[in-house]
Structures are given as structure tokens and as C-alpha cells.
Design a protein around this motif. Structure first.
Motif, PDB file in Angstrom:
ATOM      1  N   PRO A 198      44.218  45.365  42.020  1.00  0.00           N
ATOM      2  CA  PRO A 198      43.743  44.209  42.616  1.00  0.00           C
ATOM      3  C   PRO A 198      43.965  43.830  44.033  1.00  0.00           C
ATOM      4  O   PRO A 198      45.236  44.103  44.253  1.00  0.00           O
ATOM      5  N   LYS A 199      43.275  43.479  44.835  1.00  0.00           N
ATOM      6  CA  LYS A 199      43.382  43.108  46.292  1.00  0.00           C
ATOM      7  C   LYS A 199      44.119  41.616  46.497  1.00  0.00           C
ATOM      8  O   LYS A 199      44.952  41.292  47.006  1.00  0.00           O
ATOM      9  N   THR A 200      43.589  40.683  45.721  1.00  0.00           N
ATOM     10  CA  THR A 200      44.407  39.543  45.485  1.00  0.00           C
ATOM     11  C   THR A 200      44.924  38.959  44.349  1.00  0.00           C
ATOM     12  O   THR A 200      43.718  39.299  43.158  1.00  0.00           O
ATOM     13  N   ASP A 260      40.747  38.428  42.928  1.00  0.00           N
ATOM     14  CA  ASP A 260      40.531  39.387  42.003  1.00  0.00           C
ATOM     15  C   ASP A 260      41.099  39.227  40.464  1.00  0.00           C
ATOM     16  O   ASP A 260      40.604  39.547  39.467  1.00  0.00           O
ATOM     17  N   VAL A 261      42.185  38.581  40.550  1.00  0.00           N
ATOM     18  CA  VAL A 261      42.856  38.480  39.311  1.00  0.00           C
ATOM     19  C   VAL A 261      43.404  36.927  39.429  1.00  0.00           C
ATOM     20  O   VAL A 261      43.987  36.518  40.476  1.00  0.00           O
ATOM     21  N   ARG A 275      36.295  36.587  41.734  1.00  0.00           N
ATOM     22  CA  ARG A 275      35.151  36.916  42.281  1.00  0.00           C
ATOM     23  C   ARG A 275      34.390  37.694  41.027  1.00  0.00           C
ATOM     24  O   ARG A 275      35.169  37.771  39.939  1.00  0.00           O
ATOM     25  N   PRO A 276      33.192  38.058  41.167  1.00  0.00           N
ATOM     26  CA  PRO A 276      32.470  38.649  39.981  1.00  0.00           C
ATOM     27  C   PRO A 276      33.280  39.818  39.790  1.00  0.00           C
ATOM     28  O   PRO A 276      33.555  40.635  40.514  1.00  0.00           O
ATOM     29  N   ALA A 324      40.213  38.277  30.290  1.00  0.00           N
ATOM     30  CA  ALA A 324      38.955  38.228  29.814  1.00  0.00           C
ATOM     31  C   ALA A 324      38.413  38.386  31.548  1.00  0.00           C
ATOM     32  O   ALA A 324      38.912  38.222  32.562  1.00  0.00           O
ATOM     33  N   ARG A 325      37.256  39.115  31.340  1.00  0.00           N
ATOM     34  CA  ARG A 325      36.488  39.833  32.696  1.00  0.00           C
ATOM     35  C   ARG A 325      35.565  38.484  33.055  1.00  0.00           C
ATOM     36  O   ARG A 325      34.694  38.163  32.106  1.00  0.00           O
TER      37      ARG A 325
END
Length: 373
Positions: A134-136, A199-200, A225-226, A362-363
Motif C-alpha cells: 500500500p502507498k498510504t 489504500d488501507v 480508494r476503490p 474487507a476489500r
């Protein structure tokens, strides 16, 4: 001027007794009108499903800080949601949280959280090693930022932000444990500043403290984000030990914990919000200290902590000696409880309802961002 006199002297840190004495006037002023003003009106329906079929689950005291008041948990017989009823209002939350995570309790709790590196590292490793890092990452309820500090060793190129109500999050930024401190209400900030930024989003033992867990979940959906992931870890109200030990079960943590969500309820709510639950874990998140915690809370019930700023005056020496004697007599029970927790209960944590906590990953599906919020 001598060399010794040129060296600036560091003021000595006040003793615990001096700190308690300094805090006592404010606490006594707060208590002059009693503790009833710290609660909202009692509910007659479940805050999760609206059912009026409620039953008392627990009636207890503050066995951690020894602050006055009685606290009740009710169970909804329809959806099994457990909640504090009547619930603390804003003034009550401020009073009972004061000096627990910050202030007088900051060092003690900080030491507890700082010694859990292995736990934090396992929490961070929620995805396959081959997945793109993840970036963020936003850690909600980050406290002093101990989890992001360890998670950074797993994802060194990830930007870790921390969100919390307390000043501890600002300390976490100053010490470099997080990249950015965000102080305030997650549901409000998600709408105003954080939409689609992460992202997370992680919520480790946070939802049970919230006055509105559903609003927190909607905020997480908004901030992600999606394709991003939501990580949640909470106490499991369906754990057998919660019923066996009653008010001496550590995860009830009254009066700080307001809501206890059965995993089926959480899965259903996440699905309704447009998430896909990819992981449900019970064994690893279980912090196997049920027996030790029960013995410790029982000892605290027999001999409450020796001093507290919420007491009108310090207890006498006789009470202090009595507490020391009771704690000393309880050492064998504490040793036995610790041994049984580690050797007997920990291997059984994944069986039935033995786990005292669960974790869900969960996504956030892309379609979740196209519907109404």
C-alpha cells in the motif's frame, strides 16, 4: 562560575503521590454533582437492530482507575449486539478517559503498547507477500502510534497517517512514529478532508470505543480508494470467557468500551456498505490473558488501587498495607493463571468460542464508491 553551576538542572519529575494530589481538586469538583450527569438516558431498543428485546448482561464498576459509578451492559436477544446502557455522554467520556491513555496513565499504558511488536507486525502482514504494498495507510485510533511504527518495518515505503481524538497522536508525529497526525472525529474528517485518500484503513480495538460504530464504517468506506482494504480487530462478545468470568473478563473494559459487535453483524454491515470480507480470523487476534485478567481484576475488587485523584483524600497506611498483603497473597494465583493461559488456553484459542477477539479484512469494491453515501 564553576562548571557544576553552569550545567542547567533538570527539574525532578513529581512522584505519583504528588501528581495525584495535584489532580484531586479537579476530580472532586467534577464529582460534586454526582455521576448520574455523565450518562445519556437509558435506551429501550438495540442501537444496532432496533429490537426492544433486551436483557442485562453485566453490571460492574470501574476496576481499572477506581473512579466512582456503576456501568451496565445489555444484550439484544435478537441480534446479540452488546452495548453500554445507559451510555456515557460527552462529559462522561471525558471524565472516565481522563488519565487513562494520557496524563497520569500515559507512561504505564504506553509501556504496554510499546511491548507488542510481534503482534503489530502480524497485524500489518494482512496480504500476500506478492501483493503490491500500500502507498498510504490510515490507522484510526492510533494512540501514540506504536502500531504504525512497527508496520513501517513491513512496509518501509508506505506513508502512515494516524488519527485520534487525543494529543497522543500529535506526540506520535513529533516522535516520527507516523508521517501525519490527524486529530478529531473520523466520520467528520472523512467527509471533509480524507475522501478517497488511502489504500488501507485500520481500526485495531477502536470500534468498541466509538459512540456510533456504523458511522465509523461509513467513514472508512469514504476514506478508502476503490480496491483498498479495511482492517478491523475488536473483542468478541460471544467468547465463552465473557460469560464465565462476567465482570472479571478483561475485554469488557468498563466504562471505556461502549459497543461489542458479533462477527456476523459486522460482516452483514460491511457487505451492505459495499465491502467484500476476504479474511475472518479468530485464533491469532485472541490475546490469551483471560485467566490472568480475571484474577487481577478479582484482586483489584477485593483491594482497590491504593490511591486515585477521584478519592476525596488519600487512603490511610493501614489500607495500603492491606492491599500489599492481598496482592502478595495473590501472586501464586497470578502465576498459575499466566501458566494456564499460555500452555492450555492459547493452543485452544481457535476452537469454538474460545477467542476473546476477532479480526476482519474487507476489500472496498469499486462499486461502493458509485452508490449513495
Amino acid at each position: 562560575m564553576s562548571r557544576e553551576s553552569a550545567i542547567p538542572r533538570t527539574p525532578e519529575k513529581p512522584s505519583r503521590a504528588e501528581t495525584v494530589a495535584a489532580l484531586r481538586p479537579r476530580y472532586q469538583a467534577d464529582l460534586t454533582r454526582g455521576t448520574e450527569r455523565f450518562f445519556e438516558p437509558r435506551r429501550t431498543d438495540c442501537p444496532w437492530c432496533g429490537s426492544t428485546w433486551l436483557a442485562r448482561r453485566l453490571l460492574t464498576k470501574d476496576r481499572y482507575q477506581n473512579k466512582p459509578g456503576r456501568f451496565r451492559l445489555d444484550t439484544c436477544r435478537d441480534c446479540r449486539h452488546v452495548f453500554q446502557n445507559p451510555r456515557l455522554n460527552g462529559d462522561g467520556l471525558e471524565f472516565y478517559y481522563r488519565d487513562f491513555y494520557d496524563g497520569m496513565g500515559e507512561i504505564e499504558l504506553g509501556n504496554v503498547f510499546a511491548g507488542r511488536d510481534k503482534v503489530y507486525r502480524r497485524r500489518a502482514m494482512f496480504q500476500e507477500p506478492s501483493a503490491e504494498p500500500p502507498k498510504t495507510w490510515l490507522d484510526v485510533g492510533t494512540g501514540h502510534g506504536h502500531f504504525p511504527e512497527v508496520a513501517r518495518t513491513v512496509f518501509p515505503d508506505t506513508r502512515f497517517d494516524g488519527l485520534d481524538f487525543t494529543a497522543g497522536v500529535e506526540l506520535a508525529e513529533r516522535t516520527g512514529r507516523i508521517d501525519r497526525a490527524i486529530r478529531g472525529s473520523f466520520p467528520e474528517l472523512a467527509e471533509e478532508r480524507l475522501a478517497g485518500s488511502y489504500d488501507v484503513v485500520s481500526m485495531f480495538h477502536y470500534l468498541e470505543h466509538s459512540t456510533d460504530p456504523r458511522a465509523e464504517l461509513r467513514a472508512a468506506r469514504r476514506a478508502l480508494r476503490p480496491g483498498g482494504h479495511l482492517l478491523i480487530e475488536v473483542p468478541d462478545p460471544e467468547c465463552w470467557f465473557g460469560r464465565l468470568f462476567g465482570r472479571f473478563w478483561l475485554p469488557w473494559l468498563q466504562p471505556q468500551h461502549l459497543h461489542f459487535i458479533p462477527v456476523a453483524n459486522l460482516r452483514e454491515e460491511l457487505t451492505a456498505l459495499g465491502f467484500t470480507v476476504t479474511v475472518e480470523e479468530h485464533r491469532e487476534p485472541s490475546d490469551t490473558v483471560d485467566l490472568l485478567g480475571a484474577v487481577w481484576l478479582a484482586l483489584n475488587a477485593i483491594a482497590p488501587p491504593d490511591d486515585s485523584p477521584s478519592l476525596a483524600k488519600p487512603p490511610g497506611r493501614l489500607r495500603w498495607l492491606l492491599r500489599c498483603a492481598i496482592l502478595l497473597a495473590g501472586v501464586p494465583a497470578l502465576v498459575v493463571a499466566t501458566t494456564l493461559d499460555r500452555l492450555l488456553l492459547k493452543p485452544l484459542a481457535g476452537l469454538g468460542k474460545m477467542s476473546n477477539a476477532y479480526r476482519v479484512v474487507a476489500r472496498c469494491d469499486a462499486s461502493a464508491h458509485s452508490g449513495p453515501r
